[in-house]
Design an enzyme around this catalytic site. Structure first.
Site, mmCIF file in Angstrom:
data_model
loop_
_atom_site.group_PDB
_atom_site.id
_atom_site.type_symbol
_atom_site.label_atom_id
_atom_site.label_comp_id
_atom_site.label_asym_id
_atom_site.label_seq_id
_atom_site.Cartn_x
_atom_site.Cartn_y
_atom_site.Cartn_z
ATOM 1 N N SER A 44 -4.302 11.429 0.736
ATOM 2 C CA SER A 44 -4.203 10.821 2.060
ATOM 3 C C SER A 44 -2.947 11.284 2.774
ATOM 4 O O SER A 44 -2.955 11.529 3.992
ATOM 5 C CB SER A 44 -4.203 9.296 1.932
ATOM 6 O OG SER A 44 -4.078 8.687 3.191
ATOM 7 N N ARG A 64 0.842 -1.196 0.000
ATOM 8 C CA ARG A 64 0.000 0.000 0.000
ATOM 9 C C ARG A 64 0.878 1.248 0.000
ATOM 10 O O ARG A 64 1.822 1.355 0.755
ATOM 11 C CB ARG A 64 -0.899 0.000 1.238
ATOM 12 C CG ARG A 64 -1.906 1.144 1.296
ATOM 13 C CD ARG A 64 -1.454 2.239 2.215
ATOM 14 N NE ARG A 64 -1.011 1.759 3.494
ATOM 15 C CZ ARG A 64 0.041 2.274 4.135
ATOM 16 N NH1 ARG A 64 0.739 3.235 3.608
ATOM 17 N NH2 ARG A 64 0.408 1.780 5.308
ATOM 18 N N ASP A 101 4.206 6.017 7.729
ATOM 19 C CA ASP A 101 3.490 4.908 7.083
ATOM 20 C C ASP A 101 3.063 5.260 5.659
ATOM 21 O O ASP A 101 2.018 4.820 5.187
ATOM 22 C CB ASP A 101 2.278 4.501 7.912
ATOM 23 C CG ASP A 101 1.253 5.622 8.049
ATOM 24 O OD1 ASP A 101 1.594 6.788 7.779
ATOM 25 O OD2 ASP A 101 0.109 5.334 8.434
ATOM 26 N N LYS A 158 -2.956 13.417 6.312
ATOM 27 C CA LYS A 158 -2.276 12.966 7.535
ATOM 28 C C LYS A 158 -1.234 13.975 7.977
ATOM 29 O O LYS A 158 -1.054 14.211 9.179
ATOM 30 C CB LYS A 158 -1.627 11.601 7.334
ATOM 31 C CG LYS A 158 -0.977 11.076 8.610
ATOM 32 C CD LYS A 158 -0.866 9.576 8.647
ATOM 33 C CE LYS A 158 -0.415 9.107 10.019
ATOM 34 N NZ LYS A 158 -0.325 7.627 10.097
ATOM 35 N N GLU A 195 6.643 0.652 6.343
ATOM 36 C CA GLU A 195 5.970 0.013 7.464
ATOM 37 C C GLU A 195 5.615 -1.426 7.098
ATOM 38 O O GLU A 195 4.967 -1.678 6.083
ATOM 39 C CB GLU A 195 4.692 0.756 7.852
ATOM 40 C CG GLU A 195 3.985 0.121 9.049
ATOM 41 C CD GLU A 195 2.632 0.738 9.347
ATOM 42 O OE1 GLU A 195 2.421 1.153 10.494
ATOM 43 O OE2 GLU A 195 1.797 0.795 8.420
ATOM 44 N N ARG A 219 -3.106 16.611 9.808
ATOM 45 C CA ARG A 219 -3.600 16.143 11.109
ATOM 46 C C ARG A 219 -2.500 16.066 12.148
ATOM 47 O O ARG A 219 -2.738 16.325 13.327
ATOM 48 C CB ARG A 219 -4.257 14.761 10.968
ATOM 49 C CG ARG A 219 -5.563 14.742 10.227
ATOM 50 C CD ARG A 219 -6.357 13.475 10.529
ATOM 51 N NE ARG A 219 -5.563 12.266 10.381
ATOM 52 C CZ ARG A 219 -5.439 11.587 9.246
ATOM 53 N NH1 ARG A 219 -6.055 12.022 8.144
ATOM 54 N NH2 ARG A 219 -4.720 10.485 9.192
#
Length: 207
Positions: free
Chosen positions: A54, A48, A77, A58, A144, A61
């Site tokens: 995305s 992934r 990640d 993040k 990750e 955030r």
């Protein structure tokens, strides 16, 4: 904005290359076991790479500067590989084998098998750093790794789908069902572990 977009595109390219490097290592181990040892501890492998949207979400955030260097520092990640095994001991066995490779550095380990999250989530998480050799320089890329059993993966997949559907506000009855399912999955893993030695002796390095 165009420059930022180009920098993010380059960043994601480097992380994709990091995935490719680590995935190659995992695939080599898997094929070696299947061809020589007649038993493979690796059942499934999925990768992934965070989308640009995305990644930006993040980064916002988590706060801090929105430079590429700052995003790389705090978002660990961006690239991910999930390795699914049949047995708990095989999870630790694969983690040990990968950790011992000289060009792969383990940065952090979070053992949610030994210490599950409050919601019942279990998995072994490693952040590993791998060199990516480009035309003019070498990038050290963190990836990750999530290593888990089939039971852990089934539970985590179901929990994720329910949380997405209810926007993380699960009804009490569903949360209770998930809590119970987590206990059942953990019990199943323990019972299946007892059968592991009937298939192949426990690896010496397994926890």
């Amino acid at each position: 904005m165009r420059q930022v977009h180009e920098e993010l595109t380059t960043l994601r390219m480097h992380y994709q290359f990091g995935i490719d490097e680590v995935q190659t290592k995992v695939n080599i181990l898997r094929q070696e076991f299947e061809l020589i040892h007649e038993y493979s501890p690796i059942e499934h492998v999925r990768t992934r790479l965070k989308s640009t949207e995305s990644l930006v979400d993040k980064a916002l955030r988590t706060g801090g500067d929105m430079t590429i260097a700052a995003i790389r520092e705090r978002v660990m990640d961006i690239a991910g590989i999930r390795i699914t095994c049949s047995f708990i001991s095989d999870v630790y066995w694969i983690a040990d084998m990968l950790s011992q490779q000289p060009d792969l550095e383990v940065l952090t380990i979070k053992d949610y098998i030994a210490s599950p999250k409050p919601n019942g989530y279990r998995s072994l998480h490693l952040i590993v750093q791998v060199p990516v050799y480009l035309s003019e320089h070498t990038e050290l890329v963190p990836v990750e790794l999530q290593l888990r059993t089939i039971a852990m993966d089934f539970w985590a997949s179901t929990e994720h789908k329910l949380s997405y559907k209810y926007r993380k506000n699960l009804p009490a009855r569903l949360q209770a069902e998930l809590d119970d399912a987590a206990r059942v999955a953990a019990d199943l893993d323990e019972r299946m572990e007892g059968l592991r030695t009937e298939i192949r002796p426990r690896p010496a390095s397994a926890s």
